[in-house]
Write an enzyme that holds these catalytic residues in place. Sequence first.
Site, PDB file in Angstrom:
ATOM      1  CG  ASN A  26      -2.160  -1.030   1.007  1.00 17.06           C
ATOM      2  OD1 ASN A  26      -2.378  -1.326  -0.061  1.00 17.06           O
ATOM      3  ND2 ASN A  26      -2.592  -1.431   2.173  1.00 17.06           N
ATOM      4  CD  GLU A  27       4.648   1.859   4.218  1.00 15.84           C
ATOM      5  OE1 GLU A  27       4.285   1.677   5.457  1.00 15.84           O
ATOM      6  OE2 GLU A  27       5.850   1.239   3.934  1.00 15.84           O
ATOM      7  CG  MET A  28       5.458   0.219  -4.408  1.00 15.61           C
ATOM      8  SD  MET A  28       5.684  -1.563  -5.066  1.00 15.61           S
ATOM      9  CE  MET A  28       7.415  -1.820  -4.227  1.00 15.61           C
TER      10      MET A  28
END
Length: 392
Positions: free
Chosen positions: A179-181
């Site tokens: 999700n961060e990516m």
Amino acid sequence: MKRSILANFPTETMRFHKTSGETYDVEGMLGTSGTIMSEDISIPIETDDYFERKLPNDVTEYYKVIDAGYHKGTPGIPDHYQTKVEKIKNPIEYEGSERKKLIFISHSTQDKEYTKAFVDLLFAIGLNEDDIVCSSYPDVGIPLGEKVYEWLVEKFQEYDLHVLYFLSHNYYQSAACLNEMGAAWAMKQKWDGILLPGFTFSDIAGCIAPTQIGIKLDGDNDELKHRIGELKDSIVAEFGLKSVGNTRWERIRDTFISTIQEITSEPKQTKTDYSIAPIDEGDDTITIYACVMLLYAAEDDGQIMILQTLSGTSYQAGKVALERSQEPRELALWDDAVARLIKKGYIKKIGRKDPIFQVTTIGYSIADGFKEDNEIDCSMTPAEILEGFETE
């Protein structure tokens, strides 16, 4: 009651940039006559501001404001903007509006020993706590009590982020990391990839390009020194840091490489299936440890994980480590908390092999009630909350 004049038209979310450097998300519609219509009159649109519009094919368009075009509403029609704009080729760089720069280290908590070594390197070349976000390093983590993804999106919008992906097989098994990516990629943030030992360029997947040159921590030693030096030079220039002398830099670099090699060579604990602590059939009670574990999980992504790290066992609720020590008595209390939450149906196991649990609907309700009834401030650490109950 006033109706929306855009309700039956295809609107889209555009990024709006002020000459002062402030940015907003604006829901509006680009018309064929060189106007952008929007109904959010709380946003102060002025001449020389500009809109940023992302197309489905990943092309970005920019529109400079010629006339704000504020229109007072009439009975049944709300106040709104019909902003006259002209298309421009590039975003406008306003004098004095440069955003603060920030290093964001995206990593799996199971790889935190590597990221800690890297943060030490960043401090050594001149960065400080305000320049770095790394959830596994004290003083530069995501503030306790913040909703992780909302906090990240806010930082993506407010700062010029340089994202460092610490890529590993652990990383790709973590939904939080992916999700961060995705969030960083969507916001077009600058990034570099750092491949942890045992992970190769061919293993790279997802939205980042495996063709972009990265740093492989277990690669050729001369190549590693060269790549780390390149990254150091890039960060020094980016943050306007004082140059590091060659002799001092070689010492910093070699200390980092030596630390990475030590971490890699340390024997890993043999992974065993996590077994739930036994609970007496008639015991249906809930402990303060279970309540605290449920609370911090519900405040974040709803997940509880039991991680075997180089330093011992870690019980994590969201991104918060719960244990206060590695004393067997302390770990047994958290182990018991997991068992009680499962028995009550407040969490359920979602990891096929790994001990990962998700808060259930009733679990969220219990966590909310515990927080409200005890007037708990979630900016406190788990240790502070536990001490408060233990001294009552």
